[in-house]
Design a protein around this motif. Structure first.
Motif, PDB file in Angstrom:
ATOM      1  N   ALA A   1      21.706  -1.530  14.535  1.00 26.41           N
ATOM      2  CA  ALA A   1      20.521  -0.724  14.243  1.00 26.41           C
ATOM      3  C   ALA A   1      19.261  -1.577  14.278  1.00 26.41           C
ATOM      4  CB  ALA A   1      20.680  -0.072  12.873  1.00 26.41           C
ATOM      5  N   TYR A   2      18.136  -0.872  14.198  1.00 25.51           N
ATOM      6  CA  TYR A   2      16.841  -1.531  14.102  1.00 25.51           C
ATOM      7  C   TYR A   2      16.442  -1.646  12.629  1.00 25.51           C
ATOM      8  CZ  TYR A   2      15.779  -1.298  19.108  1.00 25.51           C
ATOM      9  OH  TYR A   2      15.778  -1.480  20.464  1.00 25.51           O
ATOM     10  N   ILE A   3      15.919  -2.791  12.271  1.00 29.27           N
ATOM     11  CA  ILE A   3      15.382  -2.957  10.928  1.00 29.27           C
ATOM     12  C   ILE A   3      14.068  -2.187  10.830  1.00 29.27           C
ATOM     13  CG2 ILE A   3      14.497  -4.635   9.248  1.00 29.27           C
ATOM     14  CD1 ILE A   3      17.515  -4.751   9.693  1.00 29.27           C
ATOM     15  N   LEU A   4      13.870  -1.504   9.711  1.00 27.75           N
ATOM     16  CA  LEU A   4      12.642  -0.742   9.530  1.00 27.75           C
ATOM     17  C   LEU A   4      11.436  -1.696   9.459  1.00 27.75           C
ATOM     18  CD1 LEU A   4      13.824   1.767   6.775  1.00 27.75           C
ATOM     19  CD2 LEU A   4      13.742   2.137   9.244  1.00 27.75           C
ATOM     20  N   PRO A   5      10.267  -1.233   9.840  1.00 25.76           N
ATOM     21  CA  PRO A   5       9.066  -2.083   9.746  1.00 25.76           C
ATOM     22  C   PRO A   5       8.576  -2.154   8.300  1.00 25.76           C
ATOM     23  CG  PRO A   5       8.472   0.078  10.567  1.00 25.76           C
ATOM     24  CD  PRO A   5       9.975   0.069  10.469  1.00 25.76           C
ATOM     25  N   PRO A   6       7.995  -3.269   7.900  1.00 25.83           N
ATOM     26  CA  PRO A   6       7.452  -3.379   6.541  1.00 25.83           C
ATOM     27  C   PRO A   6       6.158  -2.585   6.410  1.00 25.83           C
ATOM     28  CG  PRO A   6       6.970  -5.368   7.774  1.00 25.83           C
ATOM     29  CD  PRO A   6       7.841  -4.522   8.664  1.00 25.83           C
ATOM     30  N   GLN A   7       5.871  -2.162   5.193  1.00 26.99           N
ATOM     31  CA  GLN A   7       4.638  -1.427   4.936  1.00 26.99           C
ATOM     32  C   GLN A   7       3.501  -2.355   4.490  1.00 26.99           C
ATOM     33  OE1 GLN A   7       7.041   1.397   2.347  1.00 26.99           O
ATOM     34  NE2 GLN A   7       5.463   2.797   3.093  1.00 26.99           N
ATOM     35  N   SER A   8       3.853  -3.527   4.032  1.00 29.59           N
ATOM     36  CA  SER A   8       2.843  -4.489   3.586  1.00 29.59           C
ATOM     37  C   SER A   8       2.479  -5.429   4.723  1.00 29.59           C
ATOM     38  CB  SER A   8       3.356  -5.284   2.384  1.00 29.59           C
ATOM     39  OG  SER A   8       4.520  -6.013   2.732  1.00 29.59           O
ATOM     40  N   LYS A   9       1.499  -6.258   4.472  1.00 26.45           N
ATOM     41  CA  LYS A   9       0.996  -7.182   5.488  1.00 26.45           C
ATOM     42  C   LYS A   9       2.038  -8.234   5.843  1.00 26.45           C
ATOM     43  CE  LYS A   9      -2.655 -10.611   6.269  1.00 26.45           C
ATOM     44  NZ  LYS A   9      -3.843 -11.286   5.679  1.00 26.45           N
ATOM     45  N   ILE A  10       2.158  -8.509   7.126  1.00 25.54           N
ATOM     46  CA  ILE A  10       3.039  -9.564   7.603  1.00 25.54           C
ATOM     47  C   ILE A  10       2.239 -10.864   7.666  1.00 25.54           C
ATOM     48  CG2 ILE A  10       4.445 -10.390   9.529  1.00 25.54           C
ATOM     49  CD1 ILE A  10       4.985  -7.471  10.252  1.00 25.54           C
ATOM     50  N   GLY A  11       2.705 -11.895   6.981  1.00 26.31           N
ATOM     51  CA  GLY A  11       2.012 -13.178   7.022  1.00 26.31           C
ATOM     52  C   GLY A  11       1.475 -13.593   5.670  1.00 26.31           C
ATOM     53  N   THR A  12       0.702 -14.643   5.678  1.00 25.35           N
ATOM     54  CA  THR A  12       0.193 -15.220   4.443  1.00 25.35           C
ATOM     55  C   THR A  12      -1.010 -14.444   3.930  1.00 25.35           C
ATOM     56  OG1 THR A  12      -0.504 -17.293   3.393  1.00 25.35           O
ATOM     57  CG2 THR A  12      -1.348 -16.828   5.601  1.00 25.35           C
ATOM     58  N   VAL A  13      -1.614 -14.939   2.864  1.00 24.13           N
ATOM     59  CA  VAL A  13      -2.727 -14.245   2.243  1.00 24.13           C
ATOM     60  C   VAL A  13      -3.884 -15.236   2.052  1.00 24.13           C
ATOM     61  CG1 VAL A  13      -1.942 -14.752  -0.117  1.00 24.13           C
ATOM     62  CG2 VAL A  13      -3.356 -12.739   0.296  1.00 24.13           C
ATOM     63  N   ASP A  14      -5.094 -14.716   2.058  1.00 25.82           N
ATOM     64  CA  ASP A  14      -6.264 -15.554   1.848  1.00 25.82           C
ATOM     65  C   ASP A  14      -6.200 -16.223   0.473  1.00 25.82           C
ATOM     66  OD1 ASP A  14      -9.316 -15.421   0.583  1.00 25.82           O
ATOM     67  OD2 ASP A  14      -9.209 -16.205   2.631  1.00 25.82           O
ATOM     68  N   SER A  15      -6.558 -17.504   0.426  1.00 26.08           N
ATOM     69  CA  SER A  15      -6.461 -18.270  -0.817  1.00 26.08           C
ATOM     70  C   SER A  15      -7.320 -17.681  -1.928  1.00 26.08           C
ATOM     71  CB  SER A  15      -6.849 -19.732  -0.582  1.00 26.08           C
ATOM     72  OG  SER A  15      -8.166 -19.826  -0.074  1.00 26.08           O
TER      73      SER A  15
ATOM     74  N   GLY B   1       1.755 -12.036   1.791  1.00 28.16           N
ATOM     75  CA  GLY B   1       1.004 -10.883   2.294  1.00 28.16           C
ATOM     76  C   GLY B   1       1.461  -9.557   1.739  1.00 28.16           C
ATOM     77  N   MET B   2       2.540  -9.548   0.962  1.00 28.50           N
ATOM     78  CA  MET B   2       3.021  -8.287   0.393  1.00 28.50           C
ATOM     79  C   MET B   2       2.039  -7.705  -0.619  1.00 28.50           C
ATOM     80  SD  MET B   2       7.091  -9.135   0.002  1.00 28.50           S
ATOM     81  CE  MET B   2       7.597  -7.432  -0.094  1.00 28.50           C
ATOM     82  N   CYS B   3       1.077  -8.504  -1.054  1.00 24.16           N
ATOM     83  CA  CYS B   3       0.060  -7.989  -1.986  1.00 24.16           C
ATOM     84  C   CYS B   3      -1.012  -7.175  -1.255  1.00 24.16           C
ATOM     85  CB  CYS B   3      -0.579  -9.132  -2.753  1.00 24.16           C
ATOM     86  SG  CYS B   3      -1.535 -10.275  -1.740  1.00 24.16           S
ATOM     87  N   GLU B   4      -0.975  -7.155   0.081  1.00 22.75           N
ATOM     88  CA  GLU B   4      -1.933  -6.387   0.885  1.00 22.75           C
ATOM     89  C   GLU B   4      -1.194  -5.368   1.736  1.00 22.75           C
ATOM     90  OE1 GLU B   4      -5.598  -8.590   2.388  1.00 22.75           O
ATOM     91  OE2 GLU B   4      -4.055 -10.161   2.473  1.00 22.75           O
ATOM     92  N   LYS B   5      -1.858  -4.274   2.047  1.00 23.18           N
ATOM     93  CA  LYS B   5      -1.221  -3.266   2.901  1.00 23.18           C
ATOM     94  C   LYS B   5      -1.166  -3.758   4.340  1.00 23.18           C
ATOM     95  CE  LYS B   5      -5.222  -0.359   4.033  1.00 23.18           C
ATOM     96  NZ  LYS B   5      -5.749   1.026   3.981  1.00 23.18           N
ATOM     97  N   GLY B   6      -0.171  -3.263   5.064  1.00 26.43           N
ATOM     98  CA  GLY B   6       0.032  -3.697   6.442  1.00 26.43           C
ATOM     99  C   GLY B   6      -1.045  -3.207   7.384  1.00 26.43           C
TER     100      GLY B   6
END
Length: 532
Positions: free
Chosen positions: A393-407, A78-83
């Motif tokens: 500390a708290y881990i920063l939130p990701p900016q990209s999508k969390i999870g898988t991506v559409d095939s 999912g890092m190829c898509e924005k969060g």
């Protein structure tokens, strides 16, 4: 990232000082020049390790550093898509005042890879580049079989034969087995039983898809050091969801990747930032039942690879999953929660706590078991090379999508990748298999020519013997004819002489007797002269 020039990972929340470092609001980061001091992300299942990995990878990419991720669960694609907005992320952004720092969702430059060439660009190598050490582990060979495989690799190298794919190696094994007597003096005894065992293991590897991995074009690691039009480093995601089903195959391929970067890259010295960072998930599998020789090689790689501009980060449930020799080299650490219910687990937890530089603001040992999801103990290497005081500390939130991506999206990214044309089609150049096939054909032709010559020689010998016998028979026949004529003539002459002598002695009876004796004497004399 929204913070510039550093590899941001975590932040101490803006709240009342409660079991924190005392530096409320402090942002925690890895200094780029220290990112090649390697690292560890540890924690029990569900504690937030994947988010920590994503945040670090995003920050490295923003800093222009290429990244390799082993995607075991399929949730890194999912890092190829924005969060997307969610209550959890919004709460984290508000708590850490990240909106004021310019936090925003965005996609990152991603390149997908896959050993099986189904969910990414084909990741391949040659048998020679993979090497006998890792191949022995992959084939689960015993020590004797491993030694034989090393010898076969050495013979191929000495005789200039390329081992590219599995059929090359099979051909080489059969060739060495058939010609083992030639190699005894230089390489020692080569057991045909061991050769056969290796070939059987190769057949099993082919069924597991090994024939797809050992092929050309092989991976050119320079293709992993790429940036996009905005100078962000590509995040190379290796789909490992199928590989992980075979833990031995997964771990061996990951160790090959590590050794590939070590062996191919030149010395780089101290850099302002690393060339690439490798993240190995499920790291405990990499070191499970690892042979001593391979363990020594990995230790050497970990000590020296950072001077080539490479940082290595392991992700696992517990620090104890990493051998002590390797763990000692991991300077940048993010420790999520660990649960300790048994004395053995308590011992592990104490060891983990003791590996951090103590913070007087809280009890490290107690905090590890109390951490909530998304919280972690963090310690990074400082500019002087020493580890920082541990922070909660708290881990920063990701900016990209969390999870898988559409095939379909994944496929479109793969198809449009500039490297797709380079790695899409395999080719089979002239190598050990082709050379040995020609050699066998030449040997067979020589054997056929030798057999044909031998048969021709036999036919010539038979013809010469028959001709000799014919001549001898003709000579005998001629002699018999001559003898027949000669004995007849001499017999007549002898008979007339005998008659004259006989009649003078004995009258009519003496004449007849003398004629018979004279004829017999004359014929015997002729035969003696001609040896008939």
């Amino acid at each position: 990232m929204f913070f510039e020039n550093k590899i941001w990972a975590a932040a101490v929340p803006y709240k009342e000082n409660e079991n924190n470092t005392g530096n409320v609001g402090e942002k925690l980061c890895i200094l780029p020049a220290m990112a090649n001091r390697h690292g560890l992300i540890a924690g029990s299942t569900g504690s937030g390790k994947t988010i920590s990995l994503k945040v670090l990878a995003e920050s490295f990419s923003d800093a222009g550093v290429s990244v390799m991720l082993a995607d075991v669960k399929g949730d890194l694609a999912g890092m190829c898509e924005k969060g997307e907005d969610s209550s959890d992320i919004n709460a984290r952004v508000h708590k850490l005042k990240l909106d004021e720092a310019g936090f925003s969702y965005k996609a990152f430059p991603v390149r997908f890879w896959d050993v099986y060439a189904q969910s990414g660009l084909a990741l391949r190598t040659t048998v020679t580049e993979f090497g006998p050490l890792l191949l022995s582990r992959l084939l689960e060979l015993n020590q004797i079989q491993s030694d034989i495989l090393n010898i076969v690799f050495q013979i191929a190298d000495d005789e200039g034969l390329l081992l590219i794919d599995i059929k090359d190696l099979k051909a080489m094994l059969n060739y060495v087995s058939q010609n083992s007597k030639r190699y005894v003096q230089d390489y020692g005894n080569i057991s045909s039983q061991s050769i056969n065992a290796i070939i059987r293991s190769l057949a099993v590897l082919e069924q597991r898809g090994g024939d797809m991995f050992f092929a050309e074009p092989a991976l050119d690691i320079e293709d992993w050091f790429k940036t996009d039009e905005n100078s962000r480093g590509f995040i190379n995601i290796l789909d490992s969801s199928s590989l992980i089903n075979d833990s031995l195959t997964y771990s061996t391929f990951m160790l090959w990747l590590l050794s590939e970067f070590f062996e191919k890259l030149p010395e780089a010295g101290d850099l302002k930032k690393p060339k690439m960072v490798l993240f190995f998930d499920e790291a405990h599998l990499l070191f499970k039942d690892i042979p001593k020789a391979l363990m020594q090689k990995i230790e050497q790689v970990m000590k020296l690879i950072r001077s080539k501009g490479i940082g290595v980060y392991f992700i696992s449930q517990s620090p104890k999953d990493i051998p002590d020799e390797i763990l000692a080299q991991l300077g940048n650490k993010i420790q999520h929660s660990l649960r300790a219910y048994t004395p053995a687990e308590q011992k592990v937890l104490k060891a983990a706590a003791a590996s951090y530089r103590a913070n007087p603001g809280f009890d490290t040992f107690k905090s590890i078991s109390e951490l909530a999801v998304g919280e972690a103990l963090v310690s990074f290497i400082e500019a002087d090379g020493s580890p920082s005081v541990v922070s909660r500390a708290y881990i920063l939130p990701p900016q990209s999508k969390i999870g898988t991506v559409d095939s379909q999206l994944r496929k479109s990214i793969i198809d449009s990748d500039i490297l797709n044309k380079k790695y899409f089609q395999t080719f089979d150049r002239d190598s050990a298999y082709e050379f040995l096939c020609r050699l066998n054909a030449d040997e067979q032709q020589e054997q056929l020519l030798y057999a044909a010559k031998k048969e021709a020689d036999k036919l010539n010998e038979k013809e010469e013997a028959a001709e000799k016998k014919r001549k001898e028979q003709e000579e005998k026949k001629l002699k018999r004819n001559i003898a027949g004529v000669g004995t007849s003539a001499l017999g007549t002459i002898g008979r007339e002489i005998g008659k004259d002598l006989g009649s003078s002695v004995g009258g009519k009876f003496g004449k007849r007797l003398g004629g018979n004796v004279g004829a017999s004497f004359a014929r015997g004399l002729f035969k003696t002269l001609f040896k008939i």
